[in-house]
Scaffold this active site. Sequence first.
Site, PDB file in Angstrom:
ATOM      1  N   ASP A 180      -3.752  -7.502  -5.335  1.00 24.19           N
ATOM      2  CA  ASP A 180      -4.763  -7.386  -4.281  1.00 24.19           C
ATOM      3  C   ASP A 180      -4.335  -8.278  -3.115  1.00 24.19           C
ATOM      4  O   ASP A 180      -4.294  -9.505  -3.250  1.00 24.19           O
ATOM      5  CB  ASP A 180      -6.109  -7.840  -4.859  1.00 24.19           C
ATOM      6  N   VAL A 181      -4.015  -7.683  -1.964  1.00 26.84           N
ATOM      7  CA  VAL A 181      -3.558  -8.507  -0.839  1.00 26.84           C
ATOM      8  C   VAL A 181      -4.710  -9.331  -0.243  1.00 26.84           C
ATOM      9  O   VAL A 181      -4.461 -10.290   0.492  1.00 26.84           O
ATOM     10  CB  VAL A 181      -2.875  -7.672   0.278  1.00 26.84           C
ATOM     11  N   GLY A 198       0.815  -1.220   0.000  1.00 30.76           N
ATOM     12  CA  GLY A 198       0.000   0.000   0.000  1.00 30.76           C
ATOM     13  C   GLY A 198       0.843   1.263   0.000  1.00 30.76           C
ATOM     14  O   GLY A 198       0.564   2.202   0.750  1.00 30.76           O
ATOM     15  N   LYS A 224      -8.068  -4.596  12.893  1.00 29.76           N
ATOM     16  CA  LYS A 224      -6.795  -4.081  13.415  1.00 29.76           C
ATOM     17  C   LYS A 224      -6.452  -4.734  14.764  1.00 29.76           C
ATOM     18  O   LYS A 224      -5.271  -4.998  15.040  1.00 29.76           O
ATOM     19  CB  LYS A 224      -6.854  -2.556  13.540  1.00 29.76           C
ATOM     20  N   SER A 261       1.308   3.378  -2.559  1.00 29.91           N
ATOM     21  CA  SER A 261       0.987   4.321  -3.643  1.00 29.91           C
ATOM     22  C   SER A 261       0.722   5.718  -3.105  1.00 29.91           C
ATOM     23  O   SER A 261       0.657   6.677  -3.871  1.00 29.91           O
ATOM     24  CB  SER A 261      -0.237   3.820  -4.420  1.00 29.91           C
ATOM     25  N   SER A 311      -3.869   0.107  14.418  1.00 26.50           N
ATOM     26  CA  SER A 311      -4.643   1.338  14.615  1.00 26.50           C
ATOM     27  C   SER A 311      -5.061   1.516  16.071  1.00 26.50           C
ATOM     28  O   SER A 311      -5.346   0.531  16.765  1.00 26.50           O
ATOM     29  CB  SER A 311      -5.905   1.300  13.758  1.00 26.50           C
ATOM     30  N   TYR A 316     -13.374  -2.523  10.795  1.00 26.66           N
ATOM     31  CA  TYR A 316     -12.022  -1.943  10.754  1.00 26.66           C
ATOM     32  C   TYR A 316     -11.346  -2.118  12.113  1.00 26.66           C
ATOM     33  O   TYR A 316     -10.217  -2.625  12.194  1.00 26.66           O
ATOM     34  CB  TYR A 316     -12.106  -0.456  10.385  1.00 26.66           C
ATOM     35  N   ILE A 338       0.680   6.799   4.307  1.00 30.42           N
ATOM     36  CA  ILE A 338       1.674   6.276   5.244  1.00 30.42           C
ATOM     37  C   ILE A 338       2.631   5.324   4.532  1.00 30.42           C
ATOM     38  O   ILE A 338       3.849   5.354   4.768  1.00 30.42           O
ATOM     39  CB  ILE A 338       0.955   5.585   6.429  1.00 30.42           C
ATOM     40  N   ASN A 354       1.146  -2.611   5.452  1.00 31.60           N
ATOM     41  CA  ASN A 354       0.498  -1.304   5.579  1.00 31.60           C
ATOM     42  C   ASN A 354      -0.827  -1.233   4.824  1.00 31.60           C
ATOM     43  O   ASN A 354      -1.730  -0.510   5.230  1.00 31.60           O
ATOM     44  CB  ASN A 354       1.464  -0.230   5.052  1.00 31.60           C
TER      45      ASN A 354
HETATM   46  N1  LIG Z   1      -4.383   7.718   8.034  1.00 28.65           N
HETATM   47  C1  LIG Z   1      -4.791   7.437   9.252  1.00 28.65           C
HETATM   48  O1  LIG Z   1      -5.385   8.289   9.924  1.00 28.65           O
HETATM   49  C2  LIG Z   1      -4.508   6.089   9.853  1.00 28.65           C
HETATM   50  C3  LIG Z   1      -4.686   5.924  11.247  1.00 28.65           C
HETATM   51  C4  LIG Z   1      -4.421   4.672  11.815  1.00 28.65           C
HETATM   52  C5  LIG Z   1      -4.000   3.623  11.008  1.00 28.65           C
HETATM   53  N2  LIG Z   1      -3.864   3.823   9.667  1.00 28.65           N
HETATM   54  C6  LIG Z   1      -3.422   2.670   8.873  1.00 28.65           C
HETATM   55  O2  LIG Z   1      -2.283   3.048   8.128  1.00 28.65           O
HETATM   56  C7  LIG Z   1      -2.275   2.363   6.879  1.00 28.65           C
HETATM   57  C8  LIG Z   1      -2.187   3.361   5.738  1.00 28.65           C
HETATM   58  O3  LIG Z   1      -3.193   4.338   5.888  1.00 28.65           O
HETATM   59  P1  LIG Z   1      -3.361   5.519   4.816  1.00 28.65           P
HETATM   60  O4  LIG Z   1      -4.219   6.536   5.442  1.00 28.65           O
HETATM   61  O5  LIG Z   1      -2.038   5.879   4.264  1.00 28.65           O
HETATM   62  O6  LIG Z   1      -4.233   4.709   3.723  1.00 28.65           O
HETATM   63  P2  LIG Z   1      -4.642   5.059   2.224  1.00 28.65           P
HETATM   64  O7  LIG Z   1      -4.202   6.436   1.851  1.00 28.65           O
HETATM   65  O8  LIG Z   1      -6.081   4.708   2.090  1.00 28.65           O
HETATM   66  O9  LIG Z   1      -3.767   4.007   1.369  1.00 28.65           O
HETATM   67  C9  LIG Z   1      -4.107   2.681   1.434  1.00 28.65           C
HETATM   68  C10 LIG Z   1      -3.117   1.871   0.619  1.00 28.65           C
HETATM   69  O10 LIG Z   1      -3.518   0.509   0.705  1.00 28.65           O
HETATM   70  C11 LIG Z   1      -3.665  -0.012  -0.608  1.00 28.65           C
HETATM   71  N3  LIG Z   1      -4.744  -1.003  -0.644  1.00 28.65           N
HETATM   72  C12 LIG Z   1      -6.054  -0.816  -0.343  1.00 28.65           C
HETATM   73  N4  LIG Z   1      -6.746  -1.965  -0.573  1.00 28.65           N
HETATM   74  C13 LIG Z   1      -5.842  -2.875  -1.025  1.00 28.65           C
HETATM   75  C14 LIG Z   1      -5.922  -4.223  -1.452  1.00 28.65           C
HETATM   76  N5  LIG Z   1      -7.088  -4.904  -1.469  1.00 28.65           N
HETATM   77  N6  LIG Z   1      -4.792  -4.844  -1.852  1.00 28.65           N
HETATM   78  C15 LIG Z   1      -3.620  -4.188  -1.863  1.00 28.65           C
HETATM   79  N7  LIG Z   1      -3.468  -2.900  -1.482  1.00 28.65           N
HETATM   80  C16 LIG Z   1      -4.570  -2.262  -1.070  1.00 28.65           C
HETATM   81  C17 LIG Z   1      -3.949   1.167  -1.507  1.00 28.65           C
HETATM   82  O11 LIG Z   1      -3.542   0.840  -2.833  1.00 28.65           O
HETATM   83  P3  LIG Z   1      -4.127   1.576  -4.164  1.00 28.65           P
HETATM   84  O12 LIG Z   1      -4.148   3.043  -3.843  1.00 28.65           O
HETATM   85  O13 LIG Z   1      -3.147   1.226  -5.216  1.00 28.65           O
HETATM   86  O14 LIG Z   1      -5.482   1.017  -4.439  1.00 28.65           O
HETATM   87  C18 LIG Z   1      -3.112   2.262  -0.853  1.00 28.65           C
HETATM   88  O15 LIG Z   1      -1.792   2.188  -1.332  1.00 28.65           O
HETATM   89  C19 LIG Z   1      -3.539   1.506   6.870  1.00 28.65           C
HETATM   90  O16 LIG Z   1      -3.231   0.228   7.364  1.00 28.65           O
HETATM   91  C20 LIG Z   1      -4.451   2.239   7.831  1.00 28.65           C
HETATM   92  O17 LIG Z   1      -5.411   1.379   8.382  1.00 28.65           O
HETATM   93  C21 LIG Z   1      -4.105   5.018   9.069  1.00 28.65           C
END
Ligand SMILES: NC(=O)c1ccc[n+]([C@@H]2O[C@H](COP(=O)([O-])OP(=O)(O)OC[C@H]3O[C@@H](n4cnc5c(N)ncnc54)[C@H](OP(=O)(O)O)[C@@H]3O)[C@@H](O)[C@H]2O)c1
Length: 253
Positions: free
Chosen positions: A57-58, A8, A162, A10, A145, A158, A13, A84
């Site tokens: 797709d994971v 993840g 987690k 792209s 999370s 969700y 985080i 991630n």
């Molecule tokens: N941001 C927050 O506030 C926050 C807080 C706590 C925890 N987290 C955790 O931190 C991590 C990253 O968060 P983020 O906010 O950076 O997320 P994000 O912007 O939504 O990015 C999610 C990433 O996961 C990939 N992904 C989604 N579904 C997938 C699938 N089925 N197979 C493979 N890849 C997949 C996406 O790939 P594509 O874009 O290529 O589809 C993207 O690269 C996650 O685990 C999230 O739960 C985030």
Amino acid sequence: MRRVLVTGASRGIGRAVALAFAERGDRVAVHYATDSAGAADTRRRLPGAGHAVVAGDVGDPDGAQRIVTEAVAALGGIDVLVNNAAVAPSADNRHSVTEVDFPEWRRIWQQMVEVNLFGAVHLTYGVARHLIDRGASGSIVNIGSRGAFRGEPDFSAYGASKAALHAFGQSMAVALAPHGIAVSSVAPGFVGTERQAPELTGTSGEALRAESPFGRVGTPEEVAAAVLYLASPEAAWASGAVLDLNGASYLRT
Ligand SMILES: NC(=O)c1ccc[n+]([C@@H]2O[C@H](COP(=O)([O-])OP(=O)(O)OC[C@H]3O[C@@H](n4cnc5c(N)ncnc54)[C@H](OP(=O)(O)O)[C@@H]3O)[C@@H](O)[C@H]2O)c1
């Protein structure tokens, strides 16, 4: 130099984690699911040579195995896995128990558990077996999370995915320590990624910043710094840890 698979990556985080490893001289496999342009952009920003992009797709067990195989081929091996990739809470997947019908409830639960938990589970299997077969030590870091502890009333799948990811990581920490493989998790609170930008405007933004006594939300770079530490050989003794990264917004006992 280590070889690092970041799922993840792209954007958000995952991108910050990929950058942090590359900046310290590691080689990174930038993984994505659908956003090939975003992954290519992450790849372009990485300093150093030998990085790769892998797709898949994971949530699909065969896909997860393929991602490991392709990253191993592209980097010449994997030393560090960062789980991630996740389906994060959004307006599209809100599933308050009092609001959605049963088919929708089941659909969202299935998707979040398949991607957020099973994705990490199957990637961990592939990377652990790869490390054990090579007789190599390594690290696995899961992005969990705060929601696992604080509760996610509108996104229960969700929060549960987690919490299960944290518990899975702890089981793997015990199972893989005899092989010199450390497994840990981070549990971030709200992080100001591109995806979260709309939430940070207006009154919702004020409320989110007020959750922490620092009066702000976390940054992707702060999460990346913690992942870098947990993946380092110096952090082997932190194996099994679930590290809170929430600016003292939620203190669990
Ligand atoms: N941001 C927050 O506030 C926050 C807080 C706590 C925890 N987290 C955790 O931190 C991590 C990253 O968060 P983020 O906010 O950076 O997320 P994000 O912007 O939504 O990015 C999610 C990433 O996961 C990939 N992904 C989604 N579904 C997938 C699938 N089925 N197979 C493979 N890849 C997949 C996406 O790939 P594509 O874009 O290529 O589809 C993207 O690269 C996650 O685990 C999230 O739960 C985030």
